[in-house]
Design a protein around this motif. Structure first.
Motif, short mmCIF file in Angstrom:
data_model
loop_
_atom_site.label_atom_id
_atom_site.label_comp_id
_atom_site.label_asym_id
_atom_site.label_seq_id
_atom_site.Cartn_x
_atom_site.Cartn_y
_atom_site.Cartn_z
N ALA A 1 0.83 -1.21 0.00
CA ALA A 1 0.00 0.00 0.00
C ALA A 1 0.86 1.26 0.00
O ALA A 1 0.54 2.25 -0.68
CB ALA A 1 -0.93 0.00 1.21
N GLU A 2 1.97 1.23 0.75
CA GLU A 2 2.86 2.39 0.77
C GLU A 2 3.51 2.59 -0.60
O GLU A 2 3.64 3.72 -1.08
CB GLU A 2 3.93 2.21 1.85
N TYR A 3 3.91 1.49 -1.23
CA TYR A 3 4.49 1.59 -2.58
C TYR A 3 3.46 2.17 -3.56
O TYR A 3 3.79 3.01 -4.39
CB TYR A 3 4.95 0.22 -3.07
N ARG A 4 2.22 1.72 -3.44
CA ARG A 4 1.17 2.23 -4.35
C ARG A 4 0.91 3.72 -4.10
O ARG A 4 0.60 4.47 -5.02
CB ARG A 4 -0.10 1.42 -4.19
N LYS A 5 1.02 4.14 -2.85
CA LYS A 5 0.85 5.56 -2.54
C LYS A 5 1.93 6.39 -3.23
O LYS A 5 1.65 7.44 -3.80
CB LYS A 5 0.89 5.77 -1.03
N HIS A 6 3.15 5.91 -3.19
CA HIS A 6 4.24 6.61 -3.89
C HIS A 6 3.97 6.67 -5.39
O HIS A 6 4.22 7.69 -6.03
CB HIS A 6 5.58 5.92 -3.63
N ALA A 7 3.46 5.57 -5.95
CA ALA A 7 3.14 5.54 -7.37
C ALA A 7 2.09 6.59 -7.71
O ALA A 7 2.23 7.33 -8.69
CB ALA A 7 2.64 4.15 -7.77
N GLU A 8 1.07 6.68 -6.89
CA GLU A 8 0.02 7.67 -7.13
C GLU A 8 0.56 9.08 -7.02
O GLU A 8 0.20 9.96 -7.82
CB GLU A 8 -1.15 7.45 -6.16
N GLU A 9 1.44 9.33 -6.05
CA GLU A 9 2.05 10.65 -5.91
C GLU A 9 2.83 11.02 -7.18
O GLU A 9 2.77 12.17 -7.64
CB GLU A 9 2.96 10.70 -4.69
N CYS A 10 3.53 10.06 -7.75
CA CYS A 10 4.27 10.32 -8.99
C CYS A 10 3.32 10.65 -10.14
O CYS A 10 3.58 11.55 -10.94
CB CYS A 10 5.13 9.11 -9.37
N ARG A 11 2.19 9.92 -10.21
CA ARG A 11 1.22 10.20 -11.28
C ARG A 11 0.59 11.59 -11.12
O ARG A 11 0.38 12.31 -12.10
CB ARG A 11 0.14 9.12 -11.31
N VAL A 12 0.31 11.97 -9.87
CA VAL A 12 -0.26 13.30 -9.62
C VAL A 12 0.74 14.38 -10.07
O VAL A 12 0.36 15.35 -10.73
CB VAL A 12 -0.63 13.47 -8.13
N LEU A 13 1.99 14.20 -9.68
CA LEU A 13 3.02 15.16 -10.10
C LEU A 13 3.17 15.19 -11.61
O LEU A 13 3.33 16.27 -12.20
CB LEU A 13 4.37 14.82 -9.45
N ALA A 14 3.11 14.04 -12.24
CA ALA A 14 3.26 13.97 -13.70
C ALA A 14 2.17 14.77 -14.41
O ALA A 14 2.43 15.39 -15.45
CB ALA A 14 3.24 12.52 -14.17
N LYS A 15 0.98 14.80 -13.85
CA LYS A 15 -0.11 15.57 -14.46
C LYS A 15 0.14 17.07 -14.39
O LYS A 15 -0.42 17.84 -15.16
CB LYS A 15 -1.44 15.25 -13.76
N GLN A 16 1.00 17.49 -13.46
CA GLN A 16 1.27 18.91 -13.27
C GLN A 16 2.46 19.39 -14.10
O GLN A 16 2.76 20.58 -14.12
CB GLN A 16 1.53 19.19 -11.79
#
Length: 73
Positions: free
Chosen positions: A5-20
């Motif tokens: 779950a922690e690894y997936r959270k990091h993945a999501e954070e990267c995707r959010v940043l990528a959108k910006q």
């Protein structure tokens, strides 16, 4: 060791940043990082499925319960 779950959270954070970030190398790098975190999450789940004693999430819950019971004594 981190949980899936922690690894997936990091993945999501990267995707959010990528959108910006504008299209280009930086966005591509962030999306590659997200894929890497997702792969780590999948690997971690497989490892825990094959070796349940390595489930740090359950071990953390047990440790917190043990600590709570000791504090209430």
């Amino acid at each position: 060791m981190k949980t899936a779950a922690e690894y997936r959270k990091h993945a999501e954070e990267c995707r959010v940043l990528a959108k910006q970030v504008p299209e280009g190398e930086h966005r591509d790098q962030l999306l590659e990082m997200a894929r890497t975190w997702d792969n780590l999450a999948a690997d971690r789940e497989t490892l825990v499925r094959n070796h349940p004693e390595l489930d740090t999430a359950k071990n953390l819950i047990r440790a917190q319960a043990h600590r709570s019971s000791r504090l209430s004594e």
